[in-house]
Enzyme design. Structure first.
Site, mmCIF file in Angstrom:
data_model
loop_
_atom_site.group_PDB
_atom_site.id
_atom_site.type_symbol
_atom_site.label_atom_id
_atom_site.label_comp_id
_atom_site.label_asym_id
_atom_site.label_seq_id
_atom_site.Cartn_x
_atom_site.Cartn_y
_atom_site.Cartn_z
ATOM 1 N N GLU A 1 0.474 -0.813 -0.212
ATOM 2 C CA GLU A 1 0.206 0.245 -0.256
ATOM 3 C C GLU A 1 1.117 1.514 0.759
ATOM 4 O OE1 GLU A 1 -4.053 2.084 2.451
ATOM 5 O OE2 GLU A 1 -3.269 0.152 2.606
ATOM 6 N N GLY B 1 -6.090 4.679 0.466
ATOM 7 C CA GLY B 1 -6.581 3.761 -0.199
ATOM 8 C C GLY B 1 -8.080 3.680 -0.217
ATOM 9 N N GLY C 1 -8.422 5.329 -13.329
ATOM 10 C CA GLY C 1 -9.581 6.803 -14.042
ATOM 11 C C GLY C 1 -9.444 8.014 -12.826
ATOM 12 N N ARG D 1 -11.262 9.277 -10.577
ATOM 13 C CA ARG D 1 -11.982 9.062 -8.975
ATOM 14 C C ARG D 1 -10.839 7.722 -8.798
ATOM 15 N NH1 ARG D 1 -11.989 14.043 -7.524
ATOM 16 N NH2 ARG D 1 -14.115 15.545 -8.523
#
Length: 143
Positions: free
Chosen positions: A64, A84, A111, A113
């Site tokens: 992450e 995240g 994308g 968003r």
């Protein structure tokens, strides 16, 4: 063609890692390609589970961390930020004390968003340790 906003360097990433769990665990950003970001972590006593192998949660933190910074580097940070939204991981083989684990994050979808990233963790011998996928939300700063 580069996916990054502007022309970031590894030196630009250092402040983004300061004071985070990544810094505490010893995650170091090591390579910035045109469409991927890599970070490394050395398996030591701080990141082991009781059985003496790399803690799976640390693999997820590494995954992450590299994809969060990667997603952040694709947007104008004065206007937006990345957080995240979901992460999963499949642990393939153990990380052993002394191993250097390299995580490479590559976007699958970027994308407006939402971004989805694939993260592969390998040891210094190129053996796959973990496969992770992380979904990042791209949010606007409140003005």
């Amino acid at each position: 063609m580069s996916i990054w906003f502007g022309q970031p360097t590894l030196q630009d990433i250092t402040p983004l890692n300061e004071g985070t769990v990544g810094e505490v665990l010893g995650i170091e950003f090591s390579h910035l390609g045109d469409d991927y970001l890599e970070a490394t972590l050395t398996v030591n006593d701080r990141v082991l589970q009781p059985t003496g192998i790399l803690h799976g949660g640390v693999s997820v933190v590494l995954a992450e961390s590299v994809c969060s910074i990667g997603a952040s580097l694709t947007v104008d940070l004065t206007k937006q930020y990345a957080v995240g939204q979901e992460i999963n991981a499949n642990h393939i083989r153990p990380g052993l004390p002394g191993d250097v684990i390299t995580a490479r994050a590559t976007p699958v979808s970027r994308g407006r968003r939402t971004q989805v990233w694939d993260i592969r963790l390998h040891n210094q011998d190129g053996k796959l340790v973990c496969i992770s996928r992380c979904t990042m939300a791209i949010l606007d700063h409140v003005q």
